[in-house]
Design a protein around this motif. Sequence first.
Motif, mmCIF file in Angstrom:
data_model
loop_
_atom_site.group_PDB
_atom_site.id
_atom_site.type_symbol
_atom_site.label_atom_id
_atom_site.label_comp_id
_atom_site.label_asym_id
_atom_site.label_seq_id
_atom_site.Cartn_x
_atom_site.Cartn_y
_atom_site.Cartn_z
ATOM 1 N N UNK A 121 14.853 1.084 -24.407
ATOM 2 C CA UNK A 121 15.716 1.223 -23.104
ATOM 3 C C UNK A 121 14.980 0.483 -22.097
ATOM 4 N N UNK A 122 14.211 1.637 -21.585
ATOM 5 C CA UNK A 122 12.984 1.369 -20.489
ATOM 6 C C UNK A 122 12.770 0.139 -21.109
ATOM 7 N N UNK A 123 11.644 -0.025 -21.930
ATOM 8 C CA UNK A 123 11.477 -1.279 -22.101
ATOM 9 C C UNK A 123 12.416 -2.455 -22.342
ATOM 10 N N UNK A 124 13.378 -2.465 -22.459
ATOM 11 C CA UNK A 124 14.249 -3.931 -22.138
ATOM 12 C C UNK A 124 14.615 -4.322 -20.761
ATOM 13 N N UNK A 125 14.866 -2.649 -19.909
ATOM 14 C CA UNK A 125 15.934 -2.289 -18.331
ATOM 15 C C UNK A 125 14.301 -3.158 -17.777
ATOM 16 N N UNK A 126 12.891 -2.978 -17.928
ATOM 17 C CA UNK A 126 12.151 -3.557 -17.171
ATOM 18 C C UNK A 126 10.512 -4.842 -17.967
ATOM 19 N N UNK A 127 11.169 -5.370 -18.698
ATOM 20 C CA UNK A 127 10.487 -7.151 -18.751
ATOM 21 C C UNK A 127 11.374 -8.159 -18.189
ATOM 22 N N UNK A 128 12.342 -7.842 -17.664
ATOM 23 C CA UNK A 128 13.143 -9.472 -17.244
ATOM 24 C C UNK A 128 11.831 -8.546 -15.736
ATOM 25 N N UNK A 129 11.816 -9.832 -14.587
ATOM 26 C CA UNK A 129 11.197 -10.100 -13.225
ATOM 27 C C UNK A 129 12.797 -8.746 -12.232
ATOM 28 N N UNK A 130 12.290 -7.846 -12.052
ATOM 29 C CA UNK A 130 12.945 -7.137 -10.967
ATOM 30 C C UNK A 130 13.894 -8.325 -10.323
#
Length: 483
Positions: free
Chosen positions: A301-310
């Motif tokens: 989940x962490x990866x999923x939430x940070x992999x796009x640009x903020x």
Amino acid sequence: MPFEVYNTLTRKLEPFRTLEPGIVRMYNCGPTVYGRAHIGNFRAYLFADTLRRWLEISGYEVRQVMNITDVGHLLDDADAGEDKIEAQARKEQLDPWAISRRHTEQFFRDLEDLGCLPARVYPKASEHIPEMLEMIEGLVAKGYAYRAGEDVYYEVAKFPRYGRLSGNSVAELDAGARIDVREEKRHPADFALWKSDPHHLMKWKSRFGEHGFPGWHIECSAMARRHLGDRLDVHTGGEDNIFPHHECEIAQSEAFTGQPFATYWMHTKFLQVDGGKMSKRLGNCYSLDDVRAKGFTVRALRFCLIRGHYRQPLNFTWDILREATSVLENLDDLVVRLRRAQSGAAGAASADAGIEEVGEAMAEFRAALDDDLNVPRALAALMALRALALEERLGASAAAQALQFVVHVAQRALGCIQVEEGSLAAEVEAKIRERNAARKARDFARSDALRDDLVRLGITLEDTKAGVLWKHKDSGAGGGPIA
RNA sequence: GGCGGCAUAGCCAAGUGGUAAGGCAACGGAUUGCAAAUCCGUUAUUCCCCGGUUCGAAUCCGGGUGCCGCCUCCA
């Protein structure tokens, strides 16, 4: 290339410079602890964590402060009545302090599970009432605030820059029909610094009255000042905080101190779920437990939430989380491959082979994060490294260099790649050896049954000429070969 | 009604004037005892639509459509 960040205040990409060399004073708007945080909340906190990590890697000492709002401000600035912590307390028939305590503890557990590095301080609003009153009294004394009965309001007309952050103007806000006009306010956009209500459970005595409690915005101004000083380098939050919350913070802090409050204002775009806004009604305000219940790891989940640009909208669906899980497994695998190439088990003959390409990938990764935390671009650089490893184009020394980079820079920045070598329970290792023996004896029924067994235990195998490599499916930690 | 953001293949996603990165998924082949992993190959003449500027635009300008956010508690 220096670090550049997008500043909401100027709407431009700006080189990152701190007030004091080598030190970053960063304030992150944290949660109001009246319920379980959901994945949308975490997108914002994960952004703050990523920023903090990158600043540290860039050599800064980061003084990170994240507030815990445990005093329920009003549901509504117009004072429609209830405070959300108290509302939740009534619903659960509990003391409001018990509600905020419980959710604060849960929040910390969630942050830790997500791999967020702890902030230096998590100040609680309830423990900073004197600091808030000091500012409120100061604002009254300086003429920026006025009393109305036992309430105190900030007078936006006295602060010409009000609206600069959000692009609103006081005149337009005046025209906006959605702010209820309260008789006692001089201007509809004036906001409460201190309110009074004898029925409130969480209340404090002050020179303004017996039964007071702080307005919504003052806590952040007061806590930032207490823990970081009059001026900050960075202030973060979700995009919804731009107005009115951060606009009001600027007005309060700058009027009080006479100095610019924060140099950089950085805001995270909202997370969408199934292409739309999350809502309790649709039941898609997922918590970490919902993610686990679906069989996913919090790490994924962490990866999923940070992999796009903020600053880009990010959509969340279970399918997208599934995809992110696959990508993350490949990142874990990169570490395994590099470790193998480093030991000379697999790789090019010359130790320096690929050293130039490794250098390019590392530079690209850094350039990407220096570019306003462009994580997607940085991930592409990691994938380039993976291609080099898979194609066995790396010599031992190039692989060693790449491995150091992935462990000490990429993983330190992203916080979700598995870089540990795993360990195996003795009986699991015995099963693997037994399977190897069965295969050698061409007893494939037996070897396949053992492999199925191991899969059930969360161990996946890879047969290679040198022996069997294994890894734990969820953590990605692995090892081998076992002959 | 006011302010702001976004729109790139089945999906995720980079790219802000020079001729479409990367990834996931899928399919065909190689490899394998069978798998998995890996390798080779295939998958956008085109970047929401319509105009315009330009030698040249996904990138700039104008108009439109759709989605999202804020203006009211929200990360």
